[in-house]
Design a protein around this motif. Sequence first.
Motif, PDB file in Angstrom:
ATOM      1  N   ARG A  78       0.818  -1.211   0.000  1.00  0.00           N
ATOM      2  CA  ARG A  78       0.000   0.000   0.000  1.00  0.00           C
ATOM      3  C   ARG A  78       0.857   1.269   0.000  1.00  0.00           C
ATOM      4  O   ARG A  78       1.717   1.439   0.864  1.00  0.00           O
ATOM      5  CB  ARG A  78      -0.899  -0.008   1.232  1.00  0.00           C
ATOM      6  CG  ARG A  78      -1.807   1.169   1.343  1.00  0.00           C
ATOM      7  CD  ARG A  78      -2.604   1.105   2.642  1.00  0.00           C
ATOM      8  NE  ARG A  78      -3.350   2.312   2.838  1.00  0.00           N
ATOM      9  CZ  ARG A  78      -4.663   2.370   2.872  1.00  0.00           C
ATOM     10  NH1 ARG A  78      -5.372   1.280   2.739  1.00  0.00           N
ATOM     11  NH2 ARG A  78      -5.277   3.519   3.060  1.00  0.00           N
ATOM     12  N   THR A 130      -0.979   4.331  -0.859  1.00  0.00           N
ATOM     13  CA  THR A 130      -2.046   5.326  -0.985  1.00  0.00           C
ATOM     14  C   THR A 130      -1.714   6.629  -0.267  1.00  0.00           C
ATOM     15  O   THR A 130      -1.819   7.716  -0.840  1.00  0.00           O
ATOM     16  CB  THR A 130      -3.378   4.759  -0.456  1.00  0.00           C
ATOM     17  OG1 THR A 130      -3.697   3.589  -1.204  1.00  0.00           O
ATOM     18  CG2 THR A 130      -4.498   5.768  -0.576  1.00  0.00           C
ATOM     19  N   GLU A 160      -1.163  10.391  -1.855  1.00  0.00           N
ATOM     20  CA  GLU A 160      -2.011  11.511  -1.470  1.00  0.00           C
ATOM     21  C   GLU A 160      -1.199  12.660  -0.885  1.00  0.00           C
ATOM     22  O   GLU A 160      -1.420  13.823  -1.228  1.00  0.00           O
ATOM     23  CB  GLU A 160      -3.070  11.047  -0.465  1.00  0.00           C
ATOM     24  CG  GLU A 160      -4.112  10.140  -1.081  1.00  0.00           C
ATOM     25  CD  GLU A 160      -5.081   9.549  -0.066  1.00  0.00           C
ATOM     26  OE1 GLU A 160      -4.860   9.703   1.154  1.00  0.00           O
ATOM     27  OE2 GLU A 160      -6.058   8.926  -0.506  1.00  0.00           O
ATOM     28  N   ALA A 192       1.150   6.406  -9.841  1.00  0.00           N
ATOM     29  CA  ALA A 192      -0.034   5.657  -9.398  1.00  0.00           C
ATOM     30  C   ALA A 192      -0.586   4.805 -10.539  1.00  0.00           C
ATOM     31  O   ALA A 192      -0.915   3.630 -10.342  1.00  0.00           O
ATOM     32  CB  ALA A 192      -1.102   6.620  -8.877  1.00  0.00           C
ATOM     33  N   SER A 249      -2.155   1.725  -8.635  1.00  0.00           N
ATOM     34  CA  SER A 249      -2.470   2.046  -7.242  1.00  0.00           C
ATOM     35  C   SER A 249      -3.311   3.313  -7.174  1.00  0.00           C
ATOM     36  O   SER A 249      -2.807   4.406  -7.404  1.00  0.00           O
ATOM     37  CB  SER A 249      -1.168   2.237  -6.453  1.00  0.00           C
ATOM     38  OG  SER A 249      -1.439   2.577  -5.121  1.00  0.00           O
ATOM     39  N   ASP A 250      -4.584   3.151  -6.913  1.00  0.00           N
ATOM     40  CA  ASP A 250      -5.487   4.296  -6.734  1.00  0.00           C
ATOM     41  C   ASP A 250      -5.539   5.199  -7.964  1.00  0.00           C
ATOM     42  O   ASP A 250      -5.609   6.420  -7.848  1.00  0.00           O
ATOM     43  CB  ASP A 250      -5.068   5.119  -5.505  1.00  0.00           C
ATOM     44  CG  ASP A 250      -5.087   4.306  -4.225  1.00  0.00           C
ATOM     45  OD1 ASP A 250      -6.176   3.852  -3.851  1.00  0.00           O
ATOM     46  OD2 ASP A 250      -4.019   4.133  -3.619  1.00  0.00           O
ATOM     47  N   LYS A 257      -8.646   7.604  -8.205  1.00  0.00           N
ATOM     48  CA  LYS A 257      -8.573   8.605  -7.131  1.00  0.00           C
ATOM     49  C   LYS A 257      -7.512   9.660  -7.442  1.00  0.00           C
ATOM     50  O   LYS A 257      -7.722  10.852  -7.257  1.00  0.00           O
ATOM     51  CB  LYS A 257      -8.235   7.884  -5.826  1.00  0.00           C
ATOM     52  CG  LYS A 257      -8.276   8.716  -4.599  1.00  0.00           C
ATOM     53  CD  LYS A 257      -7.943   7.808  -3.411  1.00  0.00           C
ATOM     54  CE  LYS A 257      -8.337   8.395  -2.114  1.00  0.00           C
ATOM     55  NZ  LYS A 257      -8.075   7.490  -0.991  1.00  0.00           N
TER      56      LYS A 257
END
Length: 173
Positions: A64, A66, A70, A92, A97-98, A101
């Motif tokens: 992970r 994330t 962010e 990403a 990964s995300d 988003k």
Amino acid sequence: WKRDLIMRIQKNNLRDDDAYLKMRKEDLHYGMDYWDLAEFYIEKGERKVAVETAEEGLIKGEGRITELLEFLSEHYAKNRDTANVERVVQHAIKNKSDEKKMLDRLFEYYKVQNDYENAKRTLLKAFEYVKGAGYIPEVRTYAHYNKMKQFLVKEDWKNIEPKIIREVREKDL
């Protein structure tokens, strides 16, 4: 998990920063390990070191990432560093990964910058992830559809909407 518990106690209860840092730096494997260290630096007011740690975590951290994505995208957006915001989003996408988003964050960044063309391009790319996921409920597809409808100028929407409707019907989104 014992090491994590010891590090948490050192950091949060004993406030032994040196002991925490020594153990944490010896145990950086996962994205969340790097995020834990970056958060420590943020709390200490050492934002530059936090950014360096998060960047290292993107490269070396397993699992992970994330929070790292962010944090970095937010940091670079605040500094209006478009190249690095884009780079983090591309990371990403590359690492799966995300993606959606992060594309949404990039869209918002361009929107705030009044960069219509890049915002439009990013919005359309994000829709590719919505429809490509297949398992995403129609509510999410519809929300993204409305987001595009509200943002795009009439001429662009007139050209794009029929394609979207056709794709939604074909894919049964």
